[in-house]
Design a protein around this motif. Structure first.
Motif, PDB file in Angstrom:
ATOM      1  N   PRO A 228       0.819  -1.211   0.000  1.00 44.55           N
ATOM      2  CA  PRO A 228       0.000   0.000   0.000  1.00 44.55           C
ATOM      3  C   PRO A 228       0.861   1.274   0.000  1.00 44.55           C
ATOM      4  O   PRO A 228       1.957   1.280   0.547  1.00 44.55           O
ATOM      5  N   VAL A 229       0.342   2.329  -0.636  1.00 41.42           N
ATOM      6  CA  VAL A 229       0.985   3.658  -0.592  1.00 41.42           C
ATOM      7  C   VAL A 229      -0.125   4.706  -0.486  1.00 41.42           C
ATOM      8  O   VAL A 229      -1.300   4.395  -0.694  1.00 41.42           O
ATOM      9  N   GLN A 230       0.266   5.936  -0.172  1.00 35.20           N
ATOM     10  CA  GLN A 230      -0.691   7.055  -0.176  1.00 35.20           C
ATOM     11  C   GLN A 230      -0.415   7.906  -1.406  1.00 35.20           C
ATOM     12  O   GLN A 230       0.737   8.175  -1.744  1.00 35.20           O
ATOM     13  N   LYS A 231      -1.472   8.309  -2.080  1.00 33.24           N
ATOM     14  CA  LYS A 231      -1.314   9.226  -3.217  1.00 33.24           C
ATOM     15  C   LYS A 231      -1.501  10.634  -2.674  1.00 33.24           C
ATOM     16  O   LYS A 231      -2.481  10.915  -1.975  1.00 33.24           O
ATOM     17  N   THR A 239      -4.227  13.069   1.235  1.00 31.15           N
ATOM     18  CA  THR A 239      -3.732  11.789   0.690  1.00 31.15           C
ATOM     19  C   THR A 239      -4.877  10.792   0.595  1.00 31.15           C
ATOM     20  O   THR A 239      -5.860  10.894   1.329  1.00 31.15           O
ATOM     21  N   SER A 240      -4.730   9.843  -0.335  1.00 34.55           N
ATOM     22  CA  SER A 240      -5.734   8.762  -0.437  1.00 34.55           C
ATOM     23  C   SER A 240      -5.013   7.431  -0.608  1.00 34.55           C
ATOM     24  O   SER A 240      -3.931   7.365  -1.189  1.00 34.55           O
ATOM     25  N   GLU A 241      -5.622   6.386  -0.071  1.00 35.06           N
ATOM     26  CA  GLU A 241      -5.000   5.035  -0.062  1.00 35.06           C
ATOM     27  C   GLU A 241      -4.970   4.441  -1.472  1.00 35.06           C
ATOM     28  O   GLU A 241      -5.991   4.366  -2.150  1.00 35.06           O
ATOM     29  N   LYS A 242      -3.793   4.035  -1.917  1.00 35.54           N
ATOM     30  CA  LYS A 242      -3.633   3.346  -3.208  1.00 35.54           C
ATOM     31  C   LYS A 242      -2.795   2.090  -2.979  1.00 35.54           C
ATOM     32  O   LYS A 242      -2.364   1.822  -1.863  1.00 35.54           O
ATOM     33  N   TYR A 243      -2.523   1.340  -4.061  1.00 38.83           N
ATOM     34  CA  TYR A 243      -1.769   0.095  -3.905  1.00 38.83           C
ATOM     35  C   TYR A 243      -0.894  -0.093  -5.138  1.00 38.83           C
ATOM     36  O   TYR A 243      -1.341   0.138  -6.265  1.00 38.83           O
ATOM     37  N   VAL A 255      -6.311   0.988  -7.267  1.00 38.81           N
ATOM     38  CA  VAL A 255      -7.194   1.503  -6.221  1.00 38.81           C
ATOM     39  C   VAL A 255      -7.888   0.302  -5.582  1.00 38.81           C
ATOM     40  O   VAL A 255      -8.485  -0.519  -6.290  1.00 38.81           O
ATOM     41  N   GLN A 302       3.414   8.575  -1.178  1.00 41.80           N
ATOM     42  CA  GLN A 302       3.985   8.571   0.166  1.00 41.80           C
ATOM     43  C   GLN A 302       3.969   7.140   0.708  1.00 41.80           C
ATOM     44  O   GLN A 302       2.924   6.475   0.699  1.00 41.80           O
ATOM     45  N   ARG A 304       4.622   4.323   3.901  1.00 45.17           N
ATOM     46  CA  ARG A 304       4.285   4.330   5.334  1.00 45.17           C
ATOM     47  C   ARG A 304       5.478   4.794   6.160  1.00 45.17           C
ATOM     48  O   ARG A 304       6.606   4.422   5.868  1.00 45.17           O
TER      49      ARG A 304
END
Length: 304
Positions: A228-231, A239-243, A255, A302, A304
């Protein structure tokens, strides 16, 4: 007179082979045969399941019981006139390739035993009943089934030892060295087959999580890393959760799906690794950020 070292190893090979043939007899003539009989009576599990569990154990048993063990026994009886086993093992080595099928099927077999033991009490009872017999030495079916998987590495070790202990002028040296090389190739072949099968299996699981998109499914791809990463959105500083899935040839920017029907992720962007650049950023507001730029697009992400 003390027995020469190489003879002791040849005798150990014969003794372990006798014990191994007994184990194969137990697997093929007892477990497989009795479970198959019950399956044919329609009492426990489908016949197909029993066949899938035991794979090609019958061929392996026949080969060792009818060919390899008798040849070894004959050779050890004649040891005084003909002290050699290298030629016998050379004859054996090509047949060991049939272990590939058994070894590849092993994990699946273990899974089937577990699943059907839960699904079918009569199946579980029959296995438990056989396991109680003296011939099983208080060991489980799974334990006995592991034996063929470990047999080829065992041959390799014994033969390596045998070659090392042979006197330089031994008439068996050439044959034994050639036999060792052949066994080594079979072991390698077997391990490579397992590794390749595991790679394809893992790859297929990843493709299913991605919804089996045609342009992504390719058996030659190699998954290197995922996570997982944050966009980061510079417009509204959020920021929003992405993968991400990084393969040897592409980076998939995905997504996570809220309702996971059919697949876990939706692929939003594919960046070719060819020409892709990654640069770390020093952002006090968003630590651990980096830029990924490729022919297709640039992303600010971004970790973790």
């Amino acid at each position: 007179m003390q027995e020469p070292e190489e003879k002791k190893i040849a005798l150990e090979l014969l003794e372990t082979e006798q014990a191994y043939v007994n184990r194969l007899h137990l697997l093929d003539q007892v477990f497989y045969r009795e479970l198959m009989k019950e399956a044919q009576n329609g009492k426990t599990v489908p016949e197909e399941v029993v066949k899938m569990i035991f794979s090609n154990i019958s061929s392996i048993y026949q080969f060792h019981a009818k060919f390899f063990l008798p040849e070894l026994q004959k050779r050890m009886e004649d040891w005084r006139c003909n002290p050699r086993i290298g030629d016998v093992i050379q004859k054996l080595a090509p047949f060991l390739k049939m272990y590939g099928e058994y070894v590849r099927n092993f994990d699946k077999a273990m899974e089937l035993i577990t699943v059907w033991s839960e699904k079918s009490p009569p199946f579980q009872e029959l296995i438990a009943d056989i396991q109680k017999r003296k011939v099983c030495s208080n060991l489980t079916l799974q334990h006995h089934m592991l034996e063929p998987v470990q047999r080829i590495p065992r041959y390799e070790l014994l033969l390596k030892d045998y070659v090392q202990k042979l006197p330089p002028q031994s008439p068996d040296r050439d044959d034994a060295e050639k036999a060792l090389e052949m066994i080594f190739m079979v072991a390698k072949h077997s391990n490579a087959a397992i590794a390749e099968m595991e790679r394809l299996q893992n790859l297929w699981v990843v493709y299913q999580r991605l919804g089996l998109e045609d342009d992504i499914v390719d058996p030659s791809n190699e998954l290197i890393k995922e996570g997982p990463v944050q966009k980061i959105s510079t417009r509204n500083n959020s920021t929003s959760e992405k993968y991400l899935f990084l393969f040897n040839n592409m980076l998939l920017y995905c997504v996570p799906k809220v309702i996971q029907v059919g697949s876990e992720f939706q692929v939003h962007l594919r960046i070719d690794v060819d020409g892709m650049k990654v640069r770390e950023l020093n952002d006090t507001q968003f630590p651990h950020t980096f830029l990924v730029s490729g022919k297709q697009r640039t992303l600010e992400l971004q970790a973790r």
